[in-house]
Write a protein that holds these residues in place. Sequence first.
Motif, PDB file in Angstrom:
ATOM      1  N   LYS A 178       0.839  -1.195   0.000  1.00 15.20           N
ATOM      2  CA  LYS A 178       0.000   0.000   0.000  1.00 15.20           C
ATOM      3  C   LYS A 178       0.873   1.243   0.000  1.00 15.20           C
ATOM      4  N   ASP A 179       0.433   2.267  -0.698  1.00 17.24           N
ATOM      5  CA  ASP A 179       1.119   3.552  -0.712  1.00 17.24           C
ATOM      6  C   ASP A 179       0.085   4.602  -0.355  1.00 17.24           C
ATOM      7  N   LYS A 180       0.035   4.952   0.926  1.00 13.77           N
ATOM      8  CA  LYS A 180      -0.978   5.878   1.402  1.00 13.77           C
ATOM      9  C   LYS A 180      -0.309   7.163   1.864  1.00 13.77           C
ATOM     10  N   THR A 181      -0.550   8.237   1.155  1.00 14.32           N
ATOM     11  CA  THR A 181      -0.068   9.546   1.547  1.00 14.32           C
ATOM     12  C   THR A 181      -1.266  10.323   2.077  1.00 14.32           C
ATOM     13  N   THR A 182      -1.332  10.465   3.395  1.00 18.56           N
ATOM     14  CA  THR A 182      -2.448  11.177   4.001  1.00 18.56           C
ATOM     15  C   THR A 182      -2.197  12.679   3.972  1.00 18.56           C
ATOM     16  N   LEU A 183      -3.229  13.438   4.286  1.00 19.33           N
ATOM     17  CA  LEU A 183      -3.073  14.889   4.370  1.00 19.33           C
ATOM     18  C   LEU A 183      -1.996  15.257   5.377  1.00 19.33           C
ATOM     19  N   LEU A 184      -1.954  14.547   6.510  1.00 19.13           N
ATOM     20  CA  LEU A 184      -0.949  14.851   7.525  1.00 19.13           C
ATOM     21  C   LEU A 184       0.447  14.522   7.023  1.00 19.13           C
TER      22      LEU A 184
ATOM     23  N   LEU B 278       1.454  14.347   3.973  1.00 21.51           N
ATOM     24  CA  LEU B 278       1.761  15.293   2.902  1.00 21.51           C
ATOM     25  C   LEU B 278       2.175  16.647   3.475  1.00 21.51           C
ATOM     26  N   ALA B 279       1.443  17.133   4.472  1.00 27.73           N
ATOM     27  CA  ALA B 279       1.799  18.419   5.109  1.00 27.73           C
ATOM     28  C   ALA B 279       3.187  18.343   5.720  1.00 27.73           C
ATOM     29  N   LEU B 280       3.498  17.219   6.337  1.00 29.74           N
ATOM     30  CA  LEU B 280       4.820  17.057   6.937  1.00 29.74           C
ATOM     31  C   LEU B 280       5.901  16.993   5.863  1.00 29.74           C
ATOM     32  N   GLN B 281       5.590  16.375   4.735  1.00 30.42           N
ATOM     33  CA  GLN B 281       6.560  16.323   3.638  1.00 30.42           C
ATOM     34  C   GLN B 281       6.804  17.709   3.057  1.00 30.42           C
ATOM     35  N   VAL B 282       5.731  18.486   2.859  1.00 29.62           N
ATOM     36  CA  VAL B 282       5.889  19.860   2.374  1.00 29.62           C
ATOM     37  C   VAL B 282       6.703  20.668   3.373  1.00 29.62           C
ATOM     38  N   GLN B 283       6.438  20.470   4.667  1.00 30.53           N
ATOM     39  CA  GLN B 283       7.207  21.153   5.703  1.00 30.53           C
ATOM     40  C   GLN B 283       8.685  20.785   5.586  1.00 30.53           C
ATOM     41  N   ALA B 284       8.984  19.513   5.426  1.00 28.40           N
ATOM     42  CA  ALA B 284      10.374  19.073   5.316  1.00 28.40           C
ATOM     43  C   ALA B 284      11.038  19.620   4.056  1.00 28.40           C
TER      44      ALA B 284
ATOM     45  N   GLY C 296      10.702  23.891   4.533  1.00 25.19           N
ATOM     46  CA  GLY C 296      11.057  24.552   5.784  1.00 25.19           C
ATOM     47  C   GLY C 296       9.941  25.449   6.292  1.00 25.19           C
ATOM     48  N   ASP C 297       8.777  25.362   5.691  1.00 17.82           N
ATOM     49  CA  ASP C 297       7.628  26.168   6.079  1.00 17.82           C
ATOM     50  C   ASP C 297       6.586  25.261   6.737  1.00 17.82           C
ATOM     51  N   PHE C 298       5.546  25.853   7.256  1.00 23.79           N
ATOM     52  CA  PHE C 298       4.428  25.157   7.893  1.00 23.79           C
ATOM     53  C   PHE C 298       4.781  24.577   9.265  1.00 23.79           C
TER      54      PHE C 298
ATOM     55  N   ASP D 289      -3.227  22.327  -5.103  1.00 25.10           N
ATOM     56  CA  ASP D 289      -3.325  20.939  -5.555  1.00 25.10           C
ATOM     57  C   ASP D 289      -2.194  20.034  -5.078  1.00 25.10           C
ATOM     58  N   PHE D 290      -1.852  20.145  -3.797  1.00 26.63           N
ATOM     59  CA  PHE D 290      -0.989  19.144  -3.177  1.00 26.63           C
ATOM     60  C   PHE D 290      -1.930  17.991  -2.818  1.00 26.63           C
TER      61      PHE D 290
END
Length: 185
Positions: free
Chosen positions: A37-43, A45-51, A54-56, A165-166
């Motif tokens: 399974k490859d499940k990218t949740t909203l959480l 994804l937000a953590l990945q964008v943060q990483a 460097g924002d969020f 559209d993330f």
Amino acid sequence: MYNRHRNAPAFIAFLAALLLALPLAATAGPDKQTGPKDKTTLLSLALQVQADTGDFNTLVAAVLAADPAVQQLLVDNGQHTVFAPNDAAFGALGLTPDNIGTAFDQDTLTTILMYHVVRGRMLAEDVLASDRLNTLLRGKQGFVGQSGGTLTDNTGGTANIYATDFTATNGVIHAIDAVLLPFVP
């Protein structure tokens, strides 16, 4: 001064990594019918964008300080659209990762975060086609106006959608440049 404590960013990064690992660990492993399974949740994804950016950091700290139901919402199977304020948006209100958990009580912080979430998967074209968005905040205060990518909250404040559209398996995130407020705190 962005962070009063030198170790605060490391602590937030540790918590973010922990939160990221938990939802993925729960879904990792072979699926008898379709393989891994490859499940990218909203959480996650937000953590990945943060990483990546460097924002969020303040948004992640707010989610951690809010009612645990907010975290659950971001990892559950329902479809939601999140309008995610960046660090500068929180900074304009004097909020940082260090003080977000003490600036508001947990109920107020949860209410503000729920005002940034809309039920259903709304890509940018769907958002732009709507003049009013019904947030997860119930009642008369649960709506955000939308015109040309500018959101208007109940206090008359505005936030511009600047990245869209993330996508995650359970919804979509749009980045905004201001915190939406359902009421004057």
